[in-house]
Design an enzyme around this catalytic site. Structure first.
Site, PDB file in Angstrom:
ATOM      1  N   LYS A 127      58.431  -1.754 -70.480  1.00  0.00           N
ATOM      2  CA  LYS A 127      57.383  -2.090 -70.540  1.00  0.00           C
ATOM      3  C   LYS A 127      56.833  -2.469 -72.172  1.00  0.00           C
ATOM      4  O   LYS A 127      57.813  -1.965 -72.664  1.00  0.00           O
ATOM      5  CB  LYS A 127      56.457  -0.802 -70.120  1.00  0.00           C
ATOM      6  CG  LYS A 127      55.114  -1.292 -69.770  1.00  0.00           C
ATOM      7  CD  LYS A 127      55.024  -1.882 -68.477  1.00  0.00           C
ATOM      8  CE  LYS A 127      53.456  -2.195 -68.000  1.00  0.00           C
ATOM      9  NZ  LYS A 127      53.424  -2.574 -66.513  1.00  0.00           N
ATOM     10  N   ASP A 167      50.356  -7.602 -67.855  1.00  0.00           N
ATOM     11  CA  ASP A 167      49.927  -6.506 -67.616  1.00  0.00           C
ATOM     12  C   ASP A 167      48.097  -6.535 -67.934  1.00  0.00           C
ATOM     13  O   ASP A 167      47.727  -7.677 -68.326  1.00  0.00           O
ATOM     14  CB  ASP A 167      50.488  -5.208 -68.180  1.00  0.00           C
ATOM     15  CG  ASP A 167      49.910  -3.658 -67.663  1.00  0.00           C
ATOM     16  OD1 ASP A 167      50.683  -3.296 -66.417  1.00  0.00           O
ATOM     17  OD2 ASP A 167      49.154  -3.140 -68.049  1.00  0.00           O
TER      18      ASP A 167
HETATM   19  P1  NDP Z   1      43.328  -7.222 -66.218  1.00  0.00           P
HETATM   20  O1  NDP Z   1      43.485  -7.192 -67.590  1.00  0.00           O
HETATM   21  O2  NDP Z   1      43.417  -8.283 -65.609  1.00  0.00           O
HETATM   22  O3  NDP Z   1      42.199  -6.227 -65.703  1.00  0.00           O
HETATM   23  C1  NDP Z   1      41.708  -5.139 -66.120  1.00  0.00           C
HETATM   24  C2  NDP Z   1      40.625  -4.608 -65.311  1.00  0.00           C
HETATM   25  O4  NDP Z   1      40.428  -3.088 -65.564  1.00  0.00           O
HETATM   26  C3  NDP Z   1      39.289  -5.384 -66.122  1.00  0.00           C
HETATM   27  O5  NDP Z   1      38.290  -5.350 -64.983  1.00  0.00           O
HETATM   28  C4  NDP Z   1      39.022  -4.195 -67.214  1.00  0.00           C
HETATM   29  O6  NDP Z   1      37.813  -4.216 -67.496  1.00  0.00           O
HETATM   30  C5  NDP Z   1      39.312  -2.902 -66.174  1.00  0.00           C
HETATM   31  N1  NDP Z   1      39.314  -1.898 -66.990  1.00  0.00           N
HETATM   32  C6  NDP Z   1      40.391  -1.603 -68.049  1.00  0.00           C
HETATM   33  N2  NDP Z   1      39.999  -0.306 -68.512  1.00  0.00           N
HETATM   34  C7  NDP Z   1      38.950  -0.051 -67.829  1.00  0.00           C
HETATM   35  C8  NDP Z   1      38.208   1.473 -68.212  1.00  0.00           C
HETATM   36  N3  NDP Z   1      38.630   2.262 -68.974  1.00  0.00           N
HETATM   37  N4  NDP Z   1      37.126   1.648 -67.017  1.00  0.00           N
HETATM   38  C9  NDP Z   1      36.934   0.686 -66.320  1.00  0.00           C
HETATM   39  N5  NDP Z   1      37.556  -0.547 -66.067  1.00  0.00           N
HETATM   40  C10 NDP Z   1      38.492  -0.673 -66.932  1.00  0.00           C
HETATM   41  O7  NDP Z   1      44.575  -6.120 -65.716  1.00  0.00           O
HETATM   42  P2  NDP Z   1      45.312  -5.995 -64.193  1.00  0.00           P
HETATM   43  O8  NDP Z   1      44.569  -6.117 -63.205  1.00  0.00           O
HETATM   44  O9  NDP Z   1      46.682  -6.835 -64.238  1.00  0.00           O
HETATM   45  O10 NDP Z   1      45.683  -4.379 -64.241  1.00  0.00           O
HETATM   46  C11 NDP Z   1      45.058  -3.651 -63.677  1.00  0.00           C
HETATM   47  C12 NDP Z   1      46.050  -2.266 -63.481  1.00  0.00           C
HETATM   48  O11 NDP Z   1      47.017  -2.810 -62.517  1.00  0.00           O
HETATM   49  C13 NDP Z   1      46.426  -1.719 -64.673  1.00  0.00           C
HETATM   50  O12 NDP Z   1      46.815  -0.345 -64.451  1.00  0.00           O
HETATM   51  C14 NDP Z   1      48.041  -2.472 -64.654  1.00  0.00           C
HETATM   52  O13 NDP Z   1      49.075  -1.706 -65.258  1.00  0.00           O
HETATM   53  C15 NDP Z   1      48.286  -2.255 -63.180  1.00  0.00           C
HETATM   54  N6  NDP Z   1      49.073  -3.389 -62.525  1.00  0.00           N
HETATM   55  C16 NDP Z   1      49.302  -4.442 -62.907  1.00  0.00           C
HETATM   56  C17 NDP Z   1      50.069  -5.432 -62.364  1.00  0.00           C
HETATM   57  C18 NDP Z   1      49.900  -6.875 -62.520  1.00  0.00           C
HETATM   58  O14 NDP Z   1      50.881  -7.632 -61.868  1.00  0.00           O
HETATM   59  N7  NDP Z   1      49.101  -7.507 -63.257  1.00  0.00           N
HETATM   60  C19 NDP Z   1      51.096  -5.087 -61.645  1.00  0.00           C
HETATM   61  C20 NDP Z   1      51.140  -3.803 -61.037  1.00  0.00           C
HETATM   62  C21 NDP Z   1      50.131  -2.592 -61.797  1.00  0.00           C
HETATM   63  P3  NDP Z   1      37.555  -4.692 -68.975  1.00  0.00           P
HETATM   64  O15 NDP Z   1      37.528  -6.198 -68.839  1.00  0.00           O
HETATM   65  O16 NDP Z   1      36.011  -4.167 -69.197  1.00  0.00           O
HETATM   66  O17 NDP Z   1      38.320  -4.326 -69.952  1.00  0.00           O
HETATM   67  O1  2IT Z   2      52.827  -2.746 -63.848  1.00  0.00           O
HETATM   68  C1  2IT Z   2      53.332  -3.452 -63.223  1.00  0.00           C
HETATM   69  O2  2IT Z   2      54.462  -3.395 -62.260  1.00  0.00           O
HETATM   70  C2  2IT Z   2      53.206  -5.020 -63.947  1.00  0.00           C
HETATM   71  N1  2IT Z   2      52.461  -5.208 -64.823  1.00  0.00           N
HETATM   72  C3  2IT Z   2      53.929  -6.123 -63.496  1.00  0.00           C
HETATM   73  C4  2IT Z   2      55.370  -6.188 -64.106  1.00  0.00           C
HETATM   74  C5  2IT Z   2      56.189  -7.408 -63.810  1.00  0.00           C
HETATM   75  O3  2IT Z   2      57.251  -7.456 -64.369  1.00  0.00           O
HETATM   76  O4  2IT Z   2      55.931  -8.209 -63.152  1.00  0.00           O
END
Ligand code: NDP
Ligand code: 2IT
Length: 446
Positions: A127, A167
């Site tokens: 990561k 992420d």
């Molecule tokens: P994004 O940046 O696209 O979106 C994050 C979202 O979460 C935004 O709406 C953000 O709001 C909100 N957020 C962040 N911090 C907070 C908080 N403290 N309270 C409320 N809302 C919050 O990220 P992702 O959608 O990619 O990631 C979301 C989660 O999923 C993370 O935990 C990430 O590690 C996990 N994840 C992502 C993957 C991926 O493929 N992208 C894969 C697996 C897991 P704001 O804009 O206000 O910050």
């Molecule tokens: O938490 C996760 O699994 C991710 N942010 C995606 C990682 C990836 O390599 O696609």
């Protein structure tokens, strides 16, 4: 937990990683599940496997200097934790968020090892990230930051060694800028990053994969109680990549999603959220979720994000960030007769919240299983890049669906085999761990 070996290693983790509360939380959650596996396999203790698995193979911390549009110089900190390569090249996303520090990247990297193992693909765990805050930055500031970040990162990664992706705060735009700089520095056009644009080596379906996968996993859990998404009321936290596509798939399966959030609050639309509006606000304009009310007058806004869990729902999908759903929120969900919770985010539910779900027989899908669809599809992107071929959306989505179903089967079977049927936390932790542990032992002390 009564196993002394596990207790001792956990104590060492606390001492050797002071102040890294999220990392410690992630390790203790997994260790709590591992007791029956450690007792059944004395060879793990003999090989000092737990001591080894909690220590990253390599930790890289670097300076990222960049200039804003006014010419002012800023310095951020960059991280890449290459945690474990027993199953393949290090693989895992990059997070840009002001809260990022070593403890967050290590928790995410640690989780990633077991998640990637569960996908069944050839991927180790890693990561990265930075405490850079993308909010309010111009397009050219984002580009310059990504370039500066890659100016150091490029020497540590590679299509067969370490493959980053997105992420929080890192999506297609940032991955593309990093890829451009990678190419400039190395002359290599290859699968060193996933989540790339569709015109230059990206995979169809990667954007949708984490959210869709989370819903596919939840669907499998619901089958256990002979139920489905059809006609259900769903609450989803976040409104980023994962939340948006979890919402899309839940709606395709006949559910009504009534609430979504960002860090400034949540919107509630009792008739069902209009996802096109959310996509416009978040993916195109990059604005706040509150703007939803400008177009949907009957919707309501609440400025406290964590109150989203007080809304009556059948299914809850936390898709924002770590520790966003605590004990009280879990109790509210139980009171409102919620049937299932699947973690789209990494570690969004606190250990106390998870205990509430397990005690009340709520179907609970832990992140390392439920959100593995994103990294799994990254694995499919790597396969396409190696082949120099692209697969259709349907082909990728079908493979994703199959992978999520298989993860559910592994998790559910392992939970049963180790004496805690329907405890998918134990199933995911033990299921992910065993494969990594076997591979580490087979590969010797290296
Ligand atoms: P994004 O940046 O696209 O979106 C994050 C979202 O979460 C935004 O709406 C953000 O709001 C909100 N957020 C962040 N911090 C907070 C908080 N403290 N309270 C409320 N809302 C919050 O990220 P992702 O959608 O990619 O990631 C979301 C989660 O999923 C993370 O935990 C990430 O590690 C996990 N994840 C992502 C993957 C991926 O493929 N992208 C894969 C697996 C897991 P704001 O804009 O206000 O910050
Ligand atoms: O938490 C996760 O699994 C991710 N942010 C995606 C990682 C990836 O390599 O696609």
């Amino acid at each position: 937990m009564s196993n002394n070996y596990i207790k001792e290693v956990l104590e060492t983790v606390k001492k050797r990683n002071p102040g890294e509360s999220e990392f410690y939380q992630a390790v203790s959650e997994i260790f709590e599940s591992l007791e029956p596996a450690i007792e059944r396999h004395p060879e793990f203790k003999e090989a000092a496997l737990l001591e080894r698995i909690v220590e990253p193979e390599r930790q890289i911390i670097f300076r990222v200097s960049w200039q804003d549009d006014k010419g002012k110089v800023h310095v951020n900190r960059g991280f890449r934790i290459q945690f474990n390569s027993a199953l393949g090249p290090y693989k895992g996303g990059i997070r840009f968020h002001p809260s990022v520090y070593i403890g967050i990247i290590k928790f995410l990297g640690f989780e990633q090892i077991f998640k990637n193992s569960l996908t069944g693909l050839m991927m180790g765990g890693g990561k990265g990230g930075s405490d850079f805050d993308p909010k309010g930055k111009s397009e050219s500031e984002i580009m310059r930051f990504c370039q500066s970040f890659m100016n150091e990162l490029y020497r540590h990664i590679g299509a067969d060694t370490d493959v980053p992706a997105g992420d929080i705060g890192v999506g297609g735009r940032e991955v593309a800028y990093m890829f451009g700089q990678w190419k400039k520095l190395t002359k290599l056009f290859n699968g060193v990053l996933t989540g790339k644009g569709l015109d230059f080596g990206g995979s169809l379906g990667r954007t949708e994969a984490t959210g869709y996968g989370c819903v596919y996993f939840c669907e499998e859990m619901l089958k256990k109680i002979e139920d489905s998404f059809d006609g259900k009321t769903v609450v989803i936290s976040g409104s980023g990549n994962v939340a948006i596509y979890a919402c899309e798939k839940a709606m395709q399966l006949g559910a009504k999603v009534v609430a979504m959030s960002d860090s400034n609050g949540f919107i509630y639309d009792k008739d069902g959220i209009n996802l096109d509006t959310v996509k416009q606000i978040k993916e195109v304009k990059r604005e706040r979720i509150k703007g939803y009310l400008n177009e949907h007058k009957s919707a309501k806004f609440n400025g406290k994000s964590s109150d989203i869990w007080n809304i009556d729902c059948d299914i809850a999908l936390p898709c924002a960030t770590q520790n966003e759903l605590g004990k009280e929120a879990a109790e509210a969900l139980v009171r409102n007769k919620c049937l299932a919770v699947a973690e789209g985010a990494n570690m969004p539910c606190t250990p106390e919240a998870i205990q509430v779900f397990l005690n009340n027989d709520i179907l609970f899908g832990p992140g390392k299983a439920a959100n593995a669809g994103g990294v799994a599809t990254s694995g499919l992107e790597m396969a396409q890049d190696s082949q120099r071929l692209t697969w259709s959306f349907e082909e990728v989505d079908e493979k994703l669906h199959e992978i999520m179903t298989n993860i559910y089967k592994t998790v559910s079977r392992t939970a049963e085999e180790y004496g805690t049927p329907d405890n998918f936390v134990n199933g995911a932790n033990i299921g992910g761990f065993l494969k990594v542990a076997r591979a580490m032992i087979a590969q010797g002390l290296v």
